[in-house]
Design an enzyme around this catalytic site. Sequence first.
Site, short mmCIF file in Angstrom:
data_model
loop_
_atom_site.label_atom_id
_atom_site.label_comp_id
_atom_site.label_asym_id
_atom_site.label_seq_id
_atom_site.Cartn_x
_atom_site.Cartn_y
_atom_site.Cartn_z
N GLU A 125 35.88 23.79 65.68
CA GLU A 125 34.68 22.97 65.52
C GLU A 125 34.52 22.09 66.76
O GLU A 125 35.45 21.95 67.56
CB GLU A 125 34.77 22.10 64.25
CG GLU A 125 34.53 22.92 62.98
CD GLU A 125 34.47 22.07 61.72
OE1 GLU A 125 33.62 22.36 60.89
OE2 GLU A 125 35.27 21.15 61.57
N HIS A 241 24.83 14.43 61.11
CA HIS A 241 25.23 15.81 61.42
C HIS A 241 24.07 16.50 62.13
O HIS A 241 22.92 16.41 61.69
CB HIS A 241 25.58 16.56 60.13
CG HIS A 241 26.39 17.80 60.38
ND1 HIS A 241 25.85 18.92 60.98
CD2 HIS A 241 27.68 18.10 60.13
CE1 HIS A 241 26.79 19.86 61.07
NE2 HIS A 241 27.91 19.38 60.57
N ARG A 287 29.55 15.47 67.92
CA ARG A 287 28.40 15.45 67.01
C ARG A 287 27.27 14.51 67.41
O ARG A 287 26.10 14.85 67.32
CB ARG A 287 28.89 14.98 65.65
CG ARG A 287 28.89 16.08 64.67
CD ARG A 287 29.48 15.67 63.41
NE ARG A 287 30.20 16.85 62.98
CZ ARG A 287 30.81 16.97 61.84
NH1 ARG A 287 30.81 15.97 61.00
NH2 ARG A 287 31.40 18.07 61.52
N HIS A 348 25.27 11.87 57.40
CA HIS A 348 26.40 12.69 56.95
C HIS A 348 27.63 11.89 56.55
O HIS A 348 28.21 12.14 55.49
CB HIS A 348 26.75 13.65 58.09
CG HIS A 348 27.75 14.70 57.73
ND1 HIS A 348 27.53 15.61 56.71
CD2 HIS A 348 28.97 15.00 58.25
CE1 HIS A 348 28.59 16.42 56.63
NE2 HIS A 348 29.47 16.06 57.52
N ARG A 383 33.58 10.17 64.16
CA ARG A 383 34.63 11.00 63.54
C ARG A 383 34.65 12.40 64.13
O ARG A 383 33.61 13.03 64.31
CB ARG A 383 34.37 11.11 62.03
CG ARG A 383 35.34 12.02 61.31
CD ARG A 383 35.06 12.04 59.83
NE ARG A 383 33.79 12.64 59.54
CZ ARG A 383 33.61 13.88 59.10
NH1 ARG A 383 34.65 14.67 58.88
NH2 ARG A 383 32.41 14.34 58.85
P1 FAD Z 1 33.76 11.82 47.39
O1 FAD Z 1 34.23 13.20 47.41
O2 FAD Z 1 32.37 11.54 47.82
O3 FAD Z 1 33.97 11.26 45.91
C1 FAD Z 1 33.53 9.98 45.55
C2 FAD Z 1 33.75 9.81 44.06
O4 FAD Z 1 33.51 8.46 43.66
C3 FAD Z 1 32.82 10.66 43.21
O5 FAD Z 1 33.56 11.20 42.16
C4 FAD Z 1 31.79 9.65 42.68
O6 FAD Z 1 31.19 10.03 41.47
C5 FAD Z 1 32.69 8.45 42.49
N1 FAD Z 1 32.01 7.15 42.46
C6 FAD Z 1 31.22 6.59 43.39
N2 FAD Z 1 30.83 5.37 42.99
C7 FAD Z 1 31.38 5.14 41.78
C8 FAD Z 1 31.34 4.07 40.86
N3 FAD Z 1 30.63 2.95 41.08
N4 FAD Z 1 32.02 4.19 39.69
C9 FAD Z 1 32.71 5.32 39.41
N5 FAD Z 1 32.79 6.37 40.25
C10 FAD Z 1 32.13 6.28 41.43
N6 FAD Z 1 34.86 16.52 55.85
C11 FAD Z 1 35.82 17.30 56.37
O7 FAD Z 1 36.90 16.81 56.71
N7 FAD Z 1 35.61 18.64 56.51
C12 FAD Z 1 34.44 19.24 56.15
O8 FAD Z 1 34.30 20.44 56.28
C13 FAD Z 1 33.42 18.43 55.62
N8 FAD Z 1 32.23 18.97 55.28
C14 FAD Z 1 31.30 18.18 54.67
C15 FAD Z 1 30.12 18.75 54.22
C16 FAD Z 1 29.19 17.99 53.53
C17 FAD Z 1 27.91 18.62 53.04
C18 FAD Z 1 29.44 16.61 53.31
C19 FAD Z 1 28.45 15.75 52.58
C20 FAD Z 1 30.60 16.02 53.78
C21 FAD Z 1 31.54 16.80 54.46
N9 FAD Z 1 32.73 16.25 54.92
C22 FAD Z 1 33.69 17.05 55.46
C23 FAD Z 1 33.08 14.87 54.61
C24 FAD Z 1 34.00 14.87 53.38
O9 FAD Z 1 33.58 15.86 52.48
C25 FAD Z 1 34.00 13.54 52.66
O10 FAD Z 1 34.17 12.49 53.57
C26 FAD Z 1 35.13 13.52 51.65
O11 FAD Z 1 34.99 14.60 50.76
C27 FAD Z 1 35.11 12.21 50.89
O12 FAD Z 1 36.01 12.30 49.83
P2 FAD Z 1 36.16 11.05 48.86
O13 FAD Z 1 37.15 11.43 47.83
O14 FAD Z 1 36.42 9.84 49.67
O15 FAD Z 1 34.70 10.85 48.25
C1 SIN Z 2 30.82 20.91 58.90
O1 SIN Z 2 31.26 21.91 58.32
O2 SIN Z 2 30.08 20.96 59.87
C2 SIN Z 2 31.18 19.57 58.38
C3 SIN Z 2 32.52 19.23 58.85
C4 SIN Z 2 32.75 17.75 58.74
O3 SIN Z 2 31.86 16.99 58.39
O4 SIN Z 2 33.89 17.36 59.03
#
Ligand code: FAD
Ligand code: SIN
Length: 530
Positions: A125, A241, A287, A348, A383
């Site tokens: 990437e 993104h 990015r 993003h 990032r």
């Molecule tokens: P999340 O997975 O967002 O989970 C947050 C949780 O908190 C959810 O369950 C939500 O319901 C809960 N929540 C929120 N507020 C409250 C509240 N007030 N009360 C109770 N529950 C609550 N990163 C990478 O490293 N590689 C990738 O390939 C990548 N691709 C991505 C593609 C997309 C489309 C997106 C949007 C992001 C991507 N990212 C990627 C970033 C990465 O996915 C996220 O940063 C990561 O998944 C965040 O994980 P998390 O557990 O912190 O939060």
């Molecule tokens: C992507 O697949 O382009 C997202 C990867 C990331 O947000 O880290």
Amino acid sequence: MVPRTAPAHGTTMMSNYCDYIIIGSGIAGLYIALLAIEHGSVLILTKGSIDDCNTRYAQGGIAVAMGKDDSPELHFEDTLAAGDGLSDPEAVRILTEEAADCTADLIRFGVPFDTLDGEITLTREAAHTVSRILHAGGDATGQHIEVTLSQRVRSTPVKVLENCLATEVLLKDGRVSGIRSLDSRTGTVEEYGCRYLILATGGAGRLFKYTTNSDVVSGDGIALAFEAGAEVKDLEFFQFHPTVLRLPGVAPFLISEAVRGEGGILKNVEGRRFMPAYVAQAELAPRDVVARSIVHEMHKTGSDRVFLDVTHLPSRLITTRFPQIYRFCLEHGLDITRALIPVAPAAHYIMGGVKVNSWGETNIAGLFAAGEIACTGVHGANRLASNSLLESVVFGKRVVQGTEMNASSEGRAVVATNDPCSLPGRAPSPAALALNLPNLQSLMWAKVGIIRSGKDLAEAAAVLAGWESLASQPSDRTSYELHNLVLCGRLMTEAALMREESRGAHFRTDFPETLPAWQRHIVFRKNAAD
Ligand code: FAD
Ligand code: SIN
């Protein structure tokens, strides 16, 4: 729920008491729960169903130095370079050196990373010098991680409460004592007591009109932590993104950076490749650089999109390596093996968040943050792709290790305060715009987006301050989320206004240079002067 450990330091004994309460069920919340259950009772509160989160949408994968030509040192250097002078080298060292151990946990929990002849396959990437991204199901990495971990959690004694919105961090004698929540189906308000509260609520991507983020990602944890007195850091740095599907009537859908990693080319609406004219790394530049180049190219050509071209790649590579993207586009009438993909940048990822130390603890004793909500210092001003899932597990594991260590130094907050300041006072602009989600998202997109200026930021800050002064006490999930988004928007905008330079993802037309004097962080804390 029966506590395994007695509440310490005069914590109010509530009927619902647990050692660990985790808010959120994305990768950070679930992974922490699976480790913490070895040490005490665990309750997860999550505001939707267990799999509603950003994690399940992750496509590219998780960055780990595993290849023969790779090393944690090389990953360290790439991450620091992306952070543009603001990453904390100690945090990046931890990230890159503890990556393999935490990935081994994911494999042990059952995440089916893609392999070839028994070896894990790695992709490339942008801004990574070598191929180091592990993926699952091609571009369905997040879905595999989320479903594997949530099923695993279901098979343990971890208790999970769905549709349960955390609304307030409860404190006693300066220490966390629990959480107040609202059941969004019944309207019931509950209080849960705990020894350790871990916010794993993700980022704030719903702040913007065009976003790749899930609807549940509304900055709740950042707002809750700030209101409880936790420090928040680097909130001006928000990543856009570059390549998100832009089709009329179709919600934004990510076209993974790995598509460019496998050879995808960006073209303008006139069909000309343009990235080499902006930067030598072309499509594989960081990015923020690609996103801004696309915006310039869209202005130049008077269009709201550019194109990503993969038609020169073997069809089989596209359909097997990117099955989700291929299928999604096909369902919307676009066969990407033959036609160009219309794309534009979208919101993003938030680099800043709740400030934590290297064990995930905030300045409030007993309050931890992990995952996208946390500012560990890894990402700095920008990032590196696929470092977010990794950060969630590396620092998630450290939260559990930190709580174990903290058990012997209970009540001691371990983050040194780093000259935090209060949110600046601001005269609210007369409320010309009604406060609602579409107006907030349009304001943030237009004035606090990819290209910023002092004038736009000041206008946005005044509107946000006006909305804050008008807002009434939230009472249901929608009004809590709006309240939290307005607060996050205000914190982001004020920080962006204070930072009079351009660095990483923060670009200001009135201060286009990166300035050595600004190689420092902006930290806000409520009533910091008191
Ligand atoms: P999340 O997975 O967002 O989970 C947050 C949780 O908190 C959810 O369950 C939500 O319901 C809960 N929540 C929120 N507020 C409250 C509240 N007030 N009360 C109770 N529950 C609550 N990163 C990478 O490293 N590689 C990738 O390939 C990548 N691709 C991505 C593609 C997309 C489309 C997106 C949007 C992001 C991507 N990212 C990627 C970033 C990465 O996915 C996220 O940063 C990561 O998944 C965040 O994980 P998390 O557990 O912190 O939060
Ligand atoms: C992507 O697949 O382009 C997202 C990867 C990331 O947000 O880290």
